[in-house]
Design a protein around this motif. Structure first.
Motif, PDB file in Angstrom:
ATOM      1  N   PHE A 188      -6.334  33.747   9.952  1.00 38.26           N
ATOM      2  CA  PHE A 188      -5.696  34.736  10.820  1.00 38.26           C
ATOM      3  C   PHE A 188      -4.601  35.478  10.059  1.00 38.26           C
ATOM      4  O   PHE A 188      -4.532  36.712  10.107  1.00 38.26           O
ATOM      5  CB  PHE A 188      -5.115  34.039  12.059  1.00 38.26           C
ATOM      6  CG  PHE A 188      -4.261  34.935  12.902  1.00 38.26           C
ATOM      7  CD1 PHE A 188      -4.834  35.784  13.835  1.00 38.26           C
ATOM      8  CD2 PHE A 188      -2.875  34.920  12.771  1.00 38.26           C
ATOM      9  CE1 PHE A 188      -4.040  36.620  14.611  1.00 38.26           C
ATOM     10  CE2 PHE A 188      -2.079  35.748  13.547  1.00 38.26           C
ATOM     11  CZ  PHE A 188      -2.656  36.598  14.471  1.00 38.26           C
ATOM     12  N   LEU A 227      -0.074  28.707  16.417  1.00 33.28           N
ATOM     13  CA  LEU A 227      -1.383  28.479  17.012  1.00 33.28           C
ATOM     14  C   LEU A 227      -1.211  27.364  18.043  1.00 33.28           C
ATOM     15  O   LEU A 227      -0.724  26.281  17.710  1.00 33.28           O
ATOM     16  CB  LEU A 227      -2.392  28.070  15.938  1.00 33.28           C
ATOM     17  CG  LEU A 227      -3.836  27.947  16.416  1.00 33.28           C
ATOM     18  CD1 LEU A 227      -4.776  28.366  15.289  1.00 33.28           C
ATOM     19  CD2 LEU A 227      -4.160  26.560  16.886  1.00 33.28           C
ATOM     20  N   THR A 235      -6.780  25.921   8.820  1.00 36.80           N
ATOM     21  CA  THR A 235      -7.702  26.914   8.267  1.00 36.80           C
ATOM     22  C   THR A 235      -7.763  28.139   9.160  1.00 36.80           C
ATOM     23  O   THR A 235      -7.718  29.279   8.678  1.00 36.80           O
ATOM     24  CB  THR A 235      -9.110  26.303   8.097  1.00 36.80           C
ATOM     25  OG1 THR A 235      -9.003  25.153   7.247  1.00 36.80           O
ATOM     26  CG2 THR A 235     -10.074  27.303   7.503  1.00 36.80           C
ATOM     27  N   GLU A 236      -7.846  27.915  10.460  1.00 40.06           N
ATOM     28  CA  GLU A 236      -7.874  29.023  11.410  1.00 40.06           C
ATOM     29  C   GLU A 236      -6.596  29.851  11.303  1.00 40.06           C
ATOM     30  O   GLU A 236      -6.642  31.086  11.294  1.00 40.06           O
ATOM     31  CB  GLU A 236      -8.043  28.475  12.833  1.00 40.06           C
ATOM     32  CG  GLU A 236      -8.179  29.529  13.884  1.00 40.06           C
ATOM     33  CD  GLU A 236      -8.399  28.948  15.281  1.00 40.06           C
ATOM     34  OE1 GLU A 236      -8.183  29.701  16.246  1.00 40.06           O
ATOM     35  OE2 GLU A 236      -8.775  27.771  15.402  1.00 40.06           O
ATOM     36  N   SER A 252      -9.180  21.677  11.836  1.00 38.93           N
ATOM     37  CA  SER A 252      -9.369  23.021  11.267  1.00 38.93           C
ATOM     38  C   SER A 252      -8.378  24.058  11.782  1.00 38.93           C
ATOM     39  O   SER A 252      -8.568  25.246  11.567  1.00 38.93           O
ATOM     40  CB  SER A 252     -10.803  23.524  11.459  1.00 38.93           C
ATOM     41  OG  SER A 252     -11.706  22.685  10.780  1.00 38.93           O
ATOM     42  N   PHE A 253      -7.319  23.624  12.458  1.00 38.84           N
ATOM     43  CA  PHE A 253      -6.335  24.583  12.940  1.00 38.84           C
ATOM     44  C   PHE A 253      -5.592  25.257  11.786  1.00 38.84           C
ATOM     45  O   PHE A 253      -5.279  26.445  11.855  1.00 38.84           O
ATOM     46  CB  PHE A 253      -5.330  23.925  13.890  1.00 38.84           C
ATOM     47  CG  PHE A 253      -5.924  23.501  15.206  1.00 38.84           C
ATOM     48  CD1 PHE A 253      -6.870  24.281  15.851  1.00 38.84           C
ATOM     49  CD2 PHE A 253      -5.535  22.331  15.800  1.00 38.84           C
ATOM     50  CE1 PHE A 253      -7.414  23.897  17.068  1.00 38.84           C
ATOM     51  CE2 PHE A 253      -6.064  21.925  17.015  1.00 38.84           C
ATOM     52  CZ  PHE A 253      -7.007  22.713  17.658  1.00 38.84           C
TER      53      PHE A 253
END
Length: 84
Positions: free
Chosen positions: A47, A4, A42-43, A39-40
Motif C-alpha cells: 500500500f 492497517l 506485506t499488505e 501478511s499484514f
C-alpha cells in the motif's frame, strides 16, 4: 504514517519519507505481535509503495533494513523491492 486495522484493532503501521521531491523511502513498519504471520506487513508495505508511486514526481521507491532482519527483507522482496 498509515495504519492497517483488523477487526477494529491496529494491526500494523508504516510510512514513507520523500526526498528531493523524487525519491520515496519506505519504513517505520511496526506490527502488533498478535497479528504477525498474517501478511499484514506485506499488505501495508505494498500500500505504501503504491501511495508513494501515485505522488507526482516520484521516480524511485525503496526501503532499507538490516541484513539480519529476515522478516523485513522477505516483506520487501514480496512487494518487488530486491537488493541491487
Amino acid at each position: 504514517m498509515y495504519g492497517l486495522f483488523f477487526e477494529g484493532n491496529l494491526a500494523c503501521v508504516g510510512g514513507f519519507t520523500v526526498y528531493a521531491n523524487r525519491y520515496a523511502m519506505l519504513g517505520r513498519l511496526r506490527s502488533d505481535r498478535r497479528y504477525r504471520g498474517r501478511s499484514f506487513a506485506t499488505e501495508m508495505m505494498a500500500f505504501l509503495r503504491n501511495k508513494a508511486l501515485e505522488m507526482s514526481g516520484i521516480q524511485w521507491v525503496g526501503a532499507n533494513t538490516e541484513v539480519h532482519n529476515k522478516p523485513a527483507r522477505r516483506v520487501l522482496e514480496k512487494i518487488g523491492l530486491t537488493p541491487p
